[in-house]
Design a protein around this motif. Structure first.
Motif, short mmCIF file in Angstrom:
data_model
loop_
_atom_site.label_atom_id
_atom_site.label_comp_id
_atom_site.label_asym_id
_atom_site.label_seq_id
_atom_site.Cartn_x
_atom_site.Cartn_y
_atom_site.Cartn_z
N MET A 80 94.01 76.30 44.11
CA MET A 80 93.41 76.50 42.78
C MET A 80 94.10 75.58 41.80
O MET A 80 95.32 75.49 41.75
N MET A 81 93.30 74.89 41.05
CA MET A 81 93.86 73.97 40.07
C MET A 81 94.67 74.75 39.05
O MET A 81 94.23 75.74 38.51
N GLY A 136 93.33 68.89 35.67
CA GLY A 136 92.24 68.13 36.26
C GLY A 136 91.72 67.05 35.35
O GLY A 136 92.27 66.78 34.28
N SER A 189 87.78 68.92 36.44
CA SER A 189 87.61 69.00 37.88
C SER A 189 88.66 68.16 38.59
O SER A 189 89.29 67.29 37.99
N ASP A 190 88.86 68.48 39.86
CA ASP A 190 89.68 67.63 40.72
C ASP A 190 88.89 67.42 42.01
O ASP A 190 87.67 67.59 42.03
N ASP A 191 89.56 67.06 43.07
CA ASP A 191 88.87 66.74 44.32
C ASP A 191 88.27 67.97 44.99
O ASP A 191 87.42 67.85 45.89
N THR A 192 88.67 69.16 44.58
CA THR A 192 88.27 70.36 45.31
C THR A 192 87.39 71.30 44.51
O THR A 192 86.63 72.08 45.10
N GLU A 193 87.47 71.30 43.17
CA GLU A 193 86.74 72.29 42.41
C GLU A 193 86.56 71.88 40.95
O GLU A 193 87.19 70.95 40.46
N THR A 194 85.67 72.63 40.29
CA THR A 194 85.45 72.49 38.85
C THR A 194 85.97 73.75 38.16
O THR A 194 85.79 74.86 38.66
N ARG A 244 86.90 79.41 37.68
CA ARG A 244 86.23 78.45 38.55
C ARG A 244 84.76 78.33 38.14
O ARG A 244 84.07 79.33 37.93
N GLU A 274 79.86 74.09 41.04
CA GLU A 274 80.18 72.77 41.59
C GLU A 274 79.41 71.69 40.83
O GLU A 274 78.21 71.81 40.58
#
Length: 567
Positions: A1-2, A478, A496-501, A516, A519
């Motif tokens: 998790m960011m 992010g 966002s990052d590489d895995t989630e918004t 979260r 997407e």
């Protein structure tokens, strides 16, 4: 998790001295046990911790632990008497309980340097100053040093300690609460919140003292107005609250001679400020005689609960659901027709729904009016999405030149805004608040992105001229894509990052929260309590429903930002 973290507002040495009349959390060990009593200031359900003083023959470390815990008891009204019992007599008047350092739960340790010296190390998440203003922080650990001496009776007491109170975030939010001091904008049209943190006990007194005898937070100076002057200061510091939950505010004799409009504005500021503490009414008095006053109307900053959208063939308020009868668009008379002639990628509509600030597919900033008047205002390269304020000024800035903020009047006249975003290397987004007193921005200052806010300074004609010194709210882990005001004091950032918004929301003067998001979400709009909306890059529109997201519509080309609602 960011993970989202707060940005340091001061160096570690400054954090150690950060201040506020406050109280502290109980330690995880030590000789102190705290009880509770119910507050009698009219705010039912609040509690006050009652710590014990030093026990006989306590060790030096127990004295330090007990001193830290003693801050959680009755504070300003009792002059921190219990905490002072842990201090040597000659040091009791030197120590100032003038602040709070808030640290992450569990992120503290105490070390014995020598028999007479101890060091408490904490990882602060925020500091609160003497006026109750909270500054978030992520500067890492800070040390707090204590020196002790054995007294003539053989008991250990503290002879040197840092000023202020230290407590963990959990206890801080239990003993303290955030309250909004209400100011007006320069036209006396909107109420503007200035959040402060005060002990829950006797909150009415703290709020009133800060509003009547104090001033706006430094970053808001010049951007907001107050009806309180030197002729209307407090005659009595205490603000009692009666059985009907009505606060009694005693003012100096000079208040009798004030204009009725001024008195009414004072009544409005007090009533709305104290309402944030659950107070239901306010009586202003001079020498126990009531002052005749009533609240004045103000313009709310709420927005339509329906999302404002542009599709391939319509612009207006969307209703319906993709899961039901389908989505229909209710147009805005005049403005919708004009908007369909523009290839817009970003839209922000003024509160009266007569004018919009637009960025088109070519990257230019336009002003679009309901009378089909379309003016190109800014053609600079790399402009971020524009914002329109209540006075009709359109704000524009290139991403690569954060200090080059321009405001354009309804006639197209351009004004450079002095003092814009100093130290920022890049700007992702900026948005003016719906009351026109503040502007928020997501900037990059070095290698990280941060959320900033600044007051807007205006001339007598309400034209913007400069920004005040920015207040740093948070750092963002992010890559941010969008920014919006959700109400008069809450901001939302999509990142966002590489895995989630993630949808990050931050109440100015308080802490942030992360949720979260759908997407691919790239745009955020809406309001509180009506609801937050996000649009994904593929044109899907979603509404926040608690911790979840409900799909609303497809084929949305632009999710527009609303700057309020018509009167």
């Amino acid at each position: 998790m960011m993970r989202l973290r707060a940005l340091a507002a001061a160096a570690a040495t400054a954090l150690a001295a950060a201040v506020l009349t406050a109280c502290a959390g109980l330690p995880t060990s030590g000789p102190v046990n705290a009880g509770v009593v119910i507050s009698d200031d009219g705010a039912s359900g609040d509690v006050v911790f009652i710590p014990k003083g030093p026990v006989d023959d306590a060790t030096p470390q127990q004295i330090v632990e007990g001193f830290i815990a003693a801050g959680s008891g009755p504070g300003p009204g009792a002059n921190w008497a219990t905490a002072r019992e842990f201090l040597a007599p000659e040091f009791r008047d030197q120590w100032k309980p003038s602040g709070v350092t808030v640290y992450s739960p569990g992120q503290r340790r105490i070390e014995e340097i020598s028999e007479t010296q101890f060091q408490l190390t904490v990882t602060p998440v925020a500091t609160v100053d003497a006026a109750g203003e909270l500054l978030t922080a992520d500067s890492g650990e800070i040390p707090l040093d204590f020196t002790l001496a054995q007294q003539d009776d053989g008991q250990w007491r503290i002879t040197q300690a840092p000023n202020g109170i230290v407590l963990d975030e959990t206890r801080f939010k239990t003993v303290f609460n955030t309250y909004s001091l209400m100011y007006f904008d320069s036209t006396w049209t909107y109420l503007v919140p200035d959040d402060r943190w005060f002990p829950r006990v006797n909150a009415a007194t703290s709020i009133t003292q800060a509003l009547v005898n104090g001033s706006p937070s430094p970053w808001l100076e010049g951007a907001v107005s107050t009806a309180f002057t030197d002729d209307a200061r407090l005659a009595l510091a205490a603000v009692p609250v009666d059985a009907d939950n009505v606060a009694r505010v005693s003012l100096e004799e000079g208040a009798r001679g004030l204009d009725q409009t001024v008195l009414n504005r004072m009544q409005t500021q007090l009533t709305r400020s104290l309402a944030t503490a659950g107070i239901q009414g306010v009586d202003m008095v001079v020498d126990a005689q009531p002052l005749p006053a009533e609240t004045v109307p103000w313009r709310p900053t709420t927005v339509d609960s329906r999302p404002l959208v542009r599709t391939a063939d319509a612009f207006g308020f969307a209703s319906g659901s993709s899961a039901g009868s389908g989505t229909s668009i209710e147009p805005i008379a005049g403005l919708s027709e004009a908007m369909l002639t523009v290839d817009a990628t970003d839209i922000e509509v003024n509160a009266d729904r007569t004018t919009a600030a637009v960025r088109d597919a070519a990257g230019a900033v336009l002003m679009v009016g309901a009378d089909d008047a379309i003016a190109t205002l800014d053609r600079r390269t790399g402009l971020v999405a524009p914002s329109i304020d209540p006075f009709g000024f359109v704000w524009s800035v290139p991403a690569a030149s954060p200090t080059a903020v321009f405001a354009y009047s309804e006639t197209g006249a351009q004004s450079a805004i002095a003092g814009a975003w100093p130290g920022a290397a890049w700007i992702v987004a900026q948005r003016v608040s719906r009351d026109g007193t503040r502007i928020a921005a997501v900037v990059r200052d070095g290698s990280r992105y941060a959320l900033w806010v600044a007051g807007i300074l205006r001339d007598r004609d309400h034209a913007p001229t400069a920004l005040g010194a920015p207040k740093v709210l948070a750092t963002l882990a992010g890559a941010p894509t969008a920014l919006a005001w959700l109400d008069a004091g809450t901001l939302a950032v999509l990142e966002s990052d590489d895995t989630e918004t993630v949808l990050y929301t931050h109440e100015i003067g308080a802490f942030g929260d992360a949720l979260r998001g759908p997407e691919g979400a790239t745009t955020v709009a809406g309001g509180l309590p009506s609801g937050v909306r996000v649009r994904a890059a593929d044109g899907e529109l979603y509404a926040q429903r608690g911790a979840n997201w409900q799909h609303l519509a497809s084929g949305i080309e632009v999710l527009a930002v609303q700057q309020g609602s018509p009167r």
